[in-house]
Design a protein around this motif. Structure first.
Motif, PDB file in Angstrom:
ATOM      1  N   UNK A 171       0.801  -1.234  -0.032  1.00 36.11           N
ATOM      2  CA  UNK A 171      -0.007  -0.025  -0.050  1.00 36.11           C
ATOM      3  C   UNK A 171       0.794   1.360  -0.208  1.00 36.11           C
ATOM      4  N   UNK A 172       2.255   1.135   0.549  1.00 34.34           N
ATOM      5  CA  UNK A 172       2.710   2.554   0.420  1.00 34.34           C
ATOM      6  C   UNK A 172       3.406   2.839  -0.966  1.00 34.34           C
ATOM      7  N   UNK A 173       2.887   2.007  -1.855  1.00 31.67           N
ATOM      8  CA  UNK A 173       3.505   2.733  -3.041  1.00 31.67           C
ATOM      9  C   UNK A 173       2.823   3.796  -3.722  1.00 31.67           C
ATOM     10  N   UNK A 174       1.560   4.068  -2.895  1.00 30.64           N
ATOM     11  CA  UNK A 174       0.843   5.238  -3.297  1.00 30.64           C
ATOM     12  C   UNK A 174       1.906   6.445  -2.595  1.00 30.64           C
ATOM     13  N   UNK A 175       2.465   6.396  -1.688  1.00 30.26           N
ATOM     14  CA  UNK A 175       3.268   7.493  -1.047  1.00 30.26           C
ATOM     15  C   UNK A 175       4.669   7.488  -1.604  1.00 30.26           C
ATOM     16  N   UNK A 176       5.336   6.460  -1.756  1.00 27.83           N
ATOM     17  CA  UNK A 176       6.641   6.557  -2.387  1.00 27.83           C
ATOM     18  C   UNK A 176       6.908   6.546  -3.830  1.00 27.83           C
ATOM     19  N   UNK A 177       5.800   6.120  -4.626  1.00 29.73           N
ATOM     20  CA  UNK A 177       5.981   6.323  -6.036  1.00 29.73           C
ATOM     21  C   UNK A 177       4.813   7.135  -6.708  1.00 29.73           C
ATOM     22  N   UNK A 178       3.631   6.886  -6.426  1.00 27.62           N
ATOM     23  CA  UNK A 178       2.657   7.591  -7.434  1.00 27.62           C
ATOM     24  C   UNK A 178       2.570   9.404  -6.684  1.00 27.62           C
ATOM     25  N   UNK A 179       2.687   9.436  -5.429  1.00 24.72           N
ATOM     26  CA  UNK A 179       2.590  10.809  -5.071  1.00 24.72           C
ATOM     27  C   UNK A 179       3.659  11.561  -5.521  1.00 24.72           C
ATOM     28  N   UNK A 180       4.929  11.039  -5.402  1.00 29.31           N
ATOM     29  CA  UNK A 180       6.172  11.929  -5.842  1.00 29.31           C
ATOM     30  C   UNK A 180       6.161  12.070  -7.273  1.00 29.31           C
ATOM     31  N   UNK A 181       5.576  11.277  -8.307  1.00 28.38           N
ATOM     32  CA  UNK A 181       5.450  11.495  -9.499  1.00 28.38           C
ATOM     33  C   UNK A 181       4.555  12.759 -10.152  1.00 28.38           C
ATOM     34  N   UNK A 182       3.263  12.660  -9.411  1.00 25.28           N
ATOM     35  CA  UNK A 182       2.387  13.707  -9.801  1.00 25.28           C
ATOM     36  C   UNK A 182       2.836  14.962  -8.998  1.00 25.28           C
ATOM     37  N   UNK A 183       3.834  14.939  -7.938  1.00 22.03           N
ATOM     38  CA  UNK A 183       4.240  16.248  -7.405  1.00 22.03           C
ATOM     39  C   UNK A 183       5.561  16.681  -8.504  1.00 22.03           C
ATOM     40  N   UNK A 184       6.157  16.097  -9.095  1.00 22.50           N
ATOM     41  CA  UNK A 184       6.955  16.367 -10.185  1.00 22.50           C
ATOM     42  C   UNK A 184       6.253  16.972 -11.258  1.00 22.50           C
ATOM     43  N   UNK A 185       5.039  16.415 -11.624  1.00 21.99           N
ATOM     44  CA  UNK A 185       4.192  17.203 -12.572  1.00 21.99           C
ATOM     45  C   UNK A 185       3.422  18.279 -12.194  1.00 21.99           C
ATOM     46  N   UNK A 186       3.746  18.598 -10.929  1.00 21.62           N
ATOM     47  CA  UNK A 186       3.141  20.033 -10.032  1.00 21.62           C
ATOM     48  C   UNK A 186       1.489  19.680 -10.299  1.00 21.62           C
ATOM     49  N   UNK A 187       1.016  18.624 -10.135  1.00 21.06           N
ATOM     50  CA  UNK A 187      -0.517  18.456  -9.929  1.00 21.06           C
ATOM     51  C   UNK A 187      -0.833  18.745  -8.566  1.00 21.06           C
ATOM     52  N   UNK A 188      -2.117  18.515  -8.328  1.00 19.12           N
ATOM     53  CA  UNK A 188      -2.376  18.659  -7.105  1.00 19.12           C
ATOM     54  C   UNK A 188      -3.207  17.575  -6.262  1.00 19.12           C
ATOM     55  N   UNK A 189      -2.172  16.874  -5.766  1.00 19.77           N
ATOM     56  CA  UNK A 189      -2.792  15.504  -5.505  1.00 19.77           C
ATOM     57  C   UNK A 189      -3.522  15.681  -3.943  1.00 19.77           C
ATOM     58  N   UNK A 190      -5.126  15.050  -4.268  1.00 21.62           N
ATOM     59  CA  UNK A 190      -5.811  15.193  -2.932  1.00 21.62           C
ATOM     60  C   UNK A 190      -5.071  14.117  -1.747  1.00 21.62           C
ATOM     61  N   UNK A 191      -5.492  14.762  -0.599  1.00 23.22           N
ATOM     62  CA  UNK A 191      -4.786  14.053   0.692  1.00 23.22           C
ATOM     63  C   UNK A 191      -4.749  12.375   0.698  1.00 23.22           C
ATOM     64  N   UNK A 192      -6.265  12.069   0.394  1.00 23.62           N
ATOM     65  CA  UNK A 192      -6.500  10.559   0.634  1.00 23.62           C
ATOM     66  C   UNK A 192      -6.351   9.878  -0.838  1.00 23.62           C
ATOM     67  N   UNK A 193      -5.642   9.034  -0.759  1.00 25.57           N
ATOM     68  CA  UNK A 193      -4.999   8.043  -1.798  1.00 25.57           C
ATOM     69  C   UNK A 193      -5.707   6.573  -1.318  1.00 25.57           C
ATOM     70  N   UNK A 194      -6.121   5.957  -2.532  1.00 20.64           N
ATOM     71  CA  UNK A 194      -6.912   4.630  -2.310  1.00 20.64           C
ATOM     72  C   UNK A 194      -5.983   3.236  -2.797  1.00 20.64           C
ATOM     73  N   UNK A 195      -5.701   2.256  -1.798  1.00 20.51           N
ATOM     74  CA  UNK A 195      -5.376   1.005  -2.295  1.00 20.51           C
ATOM     75  C   UNK A 195      -5.866   0.115  -1.966  1.00 20.51           C
ATOM     76  N   UNK A 196      -6.329  -0.746  -2.941  1.00 16.76           N
ATOM     77  CA  UNK A 196      -7.143  -1.877  -2.909  1.00 16.76           C
ATOM     78  C   UNK A 196      -6.456  -3.143  -2.844  1.00 16.76           C
ATOM     79  N   UNK A 197      -6.285  -3.930  -1.949  1.00 17.46           N
ATOM     80  CA  UNK A 197      -5.792  -5.332  -1.820  1.00 17.46           C
ATOM     81  C   UNK A 197      -6.829  -6.297  -2.176  1.00 17.46           C
TER      82      UNK A 197
END
Length: 204
Positions: free
Chosen positions: A122-148
């Motif tokens: 589940x931490x893939x959201x914080x260590x991979x996806x959020x940095x990717x969109x931060x680099x693209x200067x997008x505004x990522x909302x606080x809650x990310x959703x991981x579904x196992x």
């Protein structure tokens, strides 16, 4: 108002597509309840895999790929969902966003999600996806959703939110930012407005 969901699932049916659909429908419902007319488009990257590879080699997108890129960059809000491969986003997911101009997502509200076989990823959201969109200067909302795998059909317990509750929470945040965003803002104004709107979101 246009909402675009990008699904990088590879199978049919796909839990990644299912999560993207549920997030999009929840956000659409939130916006509709506020009186907004919302058009929802879902982009299946599986159908564009060959076109993405060809674009990386030739530098020229096919018409369907160009249309998908235009849909993403022209959306008022974006939902991006990927399966987890080797503790990160899929190669197809990354390759698609590599084709988008680095400034094209500046200030755009984005909800990120991921699917995997176990909650340990589940931490893939914080260590991979959020940095990717931060680099693209997008505004990522606080809650990310991981579904196992075990999350589907789970309502949670007294200590944790189940998947439906997390979907509603994240979609509500995305809808709130989209609804508060004046259409005439410039890109630089978008960043300031998004920072203010995200800081105003409450978690209680």
């Amino acid at each position: 108002m246009k909402l675009v969901a990008v699904s990088a699932g590879l199978s049919t049916p796909s839990s990644t597509r299912l999560l993207a659909d549920r997030l999009a429908e929840s956000a659409r419902g939130e916006l509709a309840a506020q009186g907004h007319d919302v058009q929802v488009d879902v982009i299946e990257l599986r159908e564009l895999a060959v076109a993405v590879a060809n674009n990386l080699v030739t530098g020229f997108p096919s018409p369907p790929l160009a249309a998908a890129i235009d849909a993403v960059t022209g959306a008022h809000g974006l939902i991006a969902v990927t399966p987890v491969f080797t503790a990160s986003y899929s190669g197809l997911f990354k390759s698609f966003f590599d084709l988008i101009d680095p400034d094209a997502l500046t200030g755009k509200p984005v909800l990120i999600g991921a699917t995997g076989g176990t909650a340990r990823h589940s931490l893939v959201l914080e260590h991979a996806l959020r940095p990717l969109f931060a680099y693209l200067r997008a505004g990522v909302v606080p809650t990310a959703v991981y579904a196992a795998s075990e999350d589907w059909g789970s309502g949670g317990d007294e200590y944790t939110e189940g998947l439906p509750a997390r979907i509603r929470r994240a979609a509500g945040e995305l809808a709130a930012v989209m609804a508060a965003r004046p259409a005439e803002e410039t890109a630089e104004d978008d960043i300031t407005a998004l920072e203010r709107q995200l800081s105003d979101l409450r978690f209680d």
